[in-house]
Design an enzyme around this catalytic site. Structure first.
Site, short mmCIF file in Angstrom:
data_model
loop_
_atom_site.label_atom_id
_atom_site.label_comp_id
_atom_site.label_asym_id
_atom_site.label_seq_id
_atom_site.Cartn_x
_atom_site.Cartn_y
_atom_site.Cartn_z
N ARG A 2 0.81 -1.22 0.00
CA ARG A 2 0.00 0.00 0.00
C ARG A 2 0.84 1.27 0.00
O ARG A 2 0.93 1.98 1.00
CB ARG A 2 -0.93 0.02 1.22
CG ARG A 2 -1.92 -1.10 1.18
CD ARG A 2 -3.22 -0.61 1.71
NE ARG A 2 -4.10 -1.73 2.02
CZ ARG A 2 -5.08 -1.66 2.89
NH1 ARG A 2 -5.29 -0.56 3.54
NH2 ARG A 2 -5.84 -2.70 3.09
N ARG A 6 -4.42 7.14 1.91
CA ARG A 6 -4.89 8.35 2.59
C ARG A 6 -3.81 9.15 3.29
O ARG A 6 -4.04 10.27 3.70
CB ARG A 6 -5.99 7.98 3.57
CG ARG A 6 -7.31 7.68 2.88
CD ARG A 6 -8.32 7.10 3.83
NE ARG A 6 -7.91 5.77 4.26
CZ ARG A 6 -8.53 5.07 5.20
NH1 ARG A 6 -9.56 5.57 5.84
NH2 ARG A 6 -8.09 3.86 5.52
N ARG A 15 -8.95 10.98 -4.95
CA ARG A 15 -10.06 10.12 -4.53
C ARG A 15 -11.35 10.95 -4.46
O ARG A 15 -12.42 10.48 -4.86
CB ARG A 15 -9.75 9.51 -3.17
CG ARG A 15 -10.75 8.42 -2.75
CD ARG A 15 -10.55 8.14 -1.26
NE ARG A 15 -11.12 6.90 -0.80
CZ ARG A 15 -12.42 6.69 -0.59
NH1 ARG A 15 -13.30 7.63 -0.87
NH2 ARG A 15 -12.84 5.52 -0.12
N ASP A 52 -7.66 -3.09 -5.70
CA ASP A 52 -7.94 -3.73 -4.42
C ASP A 52 -8.16 -5.21 -4.64
O ASP A 52 -8.52 -5.62 -5.75
CB ASP A 52 -9.17 -3.11 -3.74
CG ASP A 52 -9.23 -3.49 -2.26
OD1 ASP A 52 -8.52 -2.86 -1.46
OD2 ASP A 52 -9.94 -4.45 -1.92
N TYR A 128 -13.78 -12.25 3.13
CA TYR A 128 -14.63 -11.07 2.91
C TYR A 128 -15.93 -11.46 2.19
O TYR A 128 -16.99 -10.92 2.47
CB TYR A 128 -13.88 -10.01 2.09
CG TYR A 128 -12.73 -9.38 2.86
CD1 TYR A 128 -12.95 -8.34 3.75
CD2 TYR A 128 -11.43 -9.87 2.73
CE1 TYR A 128 -11.91 -7.78 4.48
CE2 TYR A 128 -10.37 -9.32 3.45
CZ TYR A 128 -10.62 -8.27 4.33
OH TYR A 128 -9.59 -7.73 5.05
O1 1CP Z 1 -0.12 -0.18 -2.25
C1 1CP Z 1 -0.98 0.27 -3.03
O2 1CP Z 1 -1.06 1.45 -3.29
C2 1CP Z 1 -1.86 -0.72 -3.74
C3 1CP Z 1 -3.24 -0.67 -3.38
C4 1CP Z 1 -3.89 -1.66 -2.43
C5 1CP Z 1 -3.56 -2.99 -2.07
C6 1CP Z 1 -2.34 -3.79 -2.42
C7 1CP Z 1 -5.12 -1.35 -1.82
C8 1CP Z 1 -5.79 -0.05 -1.93
N1 1CP Z 1 -5.57 -2.48 -1.18
C9 1CP Z 1 -4.65 -3.48 -1.30
C10 1CP Z 1 -4.74 -4.85 -0.79
C11 1CP Z 1 -5.79 -5.21 0.20
N2 1CP Z 1 -7.10 -4.76 0.29
C12 1CP Z 1 -5.62 -6.19 1.22
C13 1CP Z 1 -4.36 -7.03 1.38
C14 1CP Z 1 -3.22 -6.30 2.00
C15 1CP Z 1 -3.43 -5.86 3.44
O3 1CP Z 1 -3.63 -6.71 4.30
O4 1CP Z 1 -3.31 -4.65 3.67
C16 1CP Z 1 -6.82 -6.28 1.93
C17 1CP Z 1 -7.11 -7.16 3.12
C18 1CP Z 1 -7.75 -5.38 1.34
C19 1CP Z 1 -9.17 -5.15 1.72
C20 1CP Z 1 -9.43 -3.74 2.08
N3 1CP Z 1 -9.54 -2.75 1.15
C21 1CP Z 1 -9.48 -3.16 3.36
C22 1CP Z 1 -9.36 -3.91 4.70
C23 1CP Z 1 -10.71 -4.15 5.28
C24 1CP Z 1 -10.72 -4.91 6.60
O5 1CP Z 1 -11.40 -4.40 7.50
O6 1CP Z 1 -10.15 -5.99 6.75
C25 1CP Z 1 -9.69 -1.77 3.19
C26 1CP Z 1 -9.86 -0.73 4.24
C27 1CP Z 1 -9.69 -1.53 1.76
C28 1CP Z 1 -9.82 -0.20 1.08
C29 1CP Z 1 -8.55 0.26 0.49
N4 1CP Z 1 -7.85 -0.41 -0.48
C30 1CP Z 1 -6.75 0.32 -0.87
C31 1CP Z 1 -6.77 1.54 -0.10
C32 1CP Z 1 -5.77 2.66 -0.23
C33 1CP Z 1 -7.89 1.48 0.75
C34 1CP Z 1 -8.35 2.52 1.76
C35 1CP Z 1 -9.48 3.34 1.23
C36 1CP Z 1 -9.04 4.71 0.78
O7 1CP Z 1 -7.97 5.16 1.14
O8 1CP Z 1 -9.75 5.39 0.05
#
Ligand code: 1CP
Length: 322
Positions: A2, A6, A15, A52, A128
């Site tokens: 990631r 944010r 965004r 994602d 999920y």
């Molecule tokens: O690094 C990068 O910029 C790539 C983008 C990326 C990646 C590799 C995002 C963007 N998500 C992911 C992987 C991801 N998504 C994982 C595996 C890695 C990890 O454990 O961190 C998982 C579990 C998710 C699922 C997910 N998507 C969650 C977790 C939910 C939970 O409660 O378990 C969340 C909050 C998201 C939203 C998300 N995805 C990515 C971002 C930047 C965000 C946050 C939302 C935002 O900032 O607008």
């Protein structure tokens, strides 16, 4: 782990323009822009596609919504009938904007910056899909996997196929390395870990290796602890990504002889910055940089991270290298 997100004001601005997280993922010009933002700012050696792991269930036909401040929400299901509605043939068409983003990035990134494509591992994506949202114990998916393992296997097998398709399309579009995120692998007991975390990743890697022998695959079985040794051997993947809890000294003895290791600075050290961050980063570098090694975080960067600390860490790692 990631890079975008944010913690960067420019990400929050883009965004806001996209009007929702999935729109951002599905609009190639904007997804390209947020992928490039951290590269411009920090000059990382590699760039990870902005997308994602939950675009896969979305493409299969299980509607996914990202609510501000709440994380992802899906309509959960726990039986084979609902599973029958998922459509594997939709991956390439539904996710065409993601592959277009990869194509654009392979042209717009600096030549020396490696482009990493990714997907969630079947078990983590299933947690999920079955639970409908993130959960501390993955209880809903476990309930199904333990009550009716052969039924749950149908979902895992479908996700293996969907993931092979999704990753193949990213490689065809220009991804040079693949990372598979198994965020919840460590919550499985050994027999279930073998069946639902290790075996699916082994199948995905075997399929990719047959088609794309030059593309390395990194897997992140978060929380797997000592099970990582067998996981690394059995799957045959190119590199293993270690979470924050793995001891670098142990990894040097137990994992590095098997291949490349990646990790594993605590993302909260990056929030704190200062001498403690530097000391712990230097310990990881000193312990692991004698063998095949990729410096990284042990999990995703968190929103409260000051960007100046990221710049300081990148400088420390790049100066170490030279
Ligand atoms: O690094 C990068 O910029 C790539 C983008 C990326 C990646 C590799 C995002 C963007 N998500 C992911 C992987 C991801 N998504 C994982 C595996 C890695 C990890 O454990 O961190 C998982 C579990 C998710 C699922 C997910 N998507 C969650 C977790 C939910 C939970 O409660 O378990 C969340 C909050 C998201 C939203 C998300 N995805 C990515 C971002 C930047 C965000 C946050 C939302 C935002 O900032 O607008």
């Amino acid at each position: 782990m990631r890079q975008a997100g944010r913690y960067l004001p420019e990400y929050r601005a883009t965004r806001g323009k996209a009007g929702g997280f999935l729109n951002l993922c599905y609009t190639p010009a904007l997804a390209e822009e947020v992928t490039l933002q951290p590269i411009r700012r920090f000059g990382f050696d590699a760039s990870i596609l902005f997308s994602d792991i939950l675009v896969v269930p979305d493409a299969l036909g299980q509607k996914v919504a990202f609510q501000e401040g709440e994380g992802p929400v899906l309509e959960p299901f726990t039986d084979l009938k609902a599973l029958g509605k998922l459509d594997l043939t939709k991956i390439r068409s539904h996710l065409a904007p993601v592959y277009e983003t990869v194509e654009r990035l392979s042209k717009s990134l600096p030549a020396e910056t490696t482009l990493i494509g990714f997907a969630g591992a079947p078990w983590t994506v299933a947690t999920y899909m079955v639970g409908g949202r993130g959960s501390p114990d993955q209880g809903a998916a476990k309930a199904w996997a333990y009550r009716a393992p052969d039924e749950f296997q149908v979902l895992i097998d479908l996700l293996v196929e969907a993931t092979i398709e999704h990753l193949s399309a990213q490689i065809e579009a220009g991804a040079e390395v693949i990372q598979i995120f198994d965020t919840w692998a460590g919550s499985l007991p050994p027999l279930s870990f073998e069946r639902f975390a290790l075996q699916p990743v082994k199948k995905i890697w075997a399929a990719l290796l047959a088609k794309f022998p030059d593309v390395p695959v990194i897997a992140f079985p978060r929380g797997a602890g000592a099970q990582m040794v067998n996981y690394f051997k059995e799957t045959g993947i190119s590199a293993i990504s270690m979470d924050t809890g793995v001891s670098p000294a142990w990894a040097r003895e137990a994992l590095q002889p098997l291949g490349c290791v990646q990790g594993n600075l605590d993302p909260l050290l990056l929030v704190a910055g200062g001498p403690e961050m530097r000391a712990q980063a230097e310990m990881i570098l000193a312990t692991l940089s004698g063998g095949p090694f990729i410096f990284n975080l042990g999990h995703g960067i968190v929103p409260q991270t000051p960007p100046e600390h990221v710049a300081e860490l990148v400088k420390l790692v790049q100066e170490w290298k030279s």
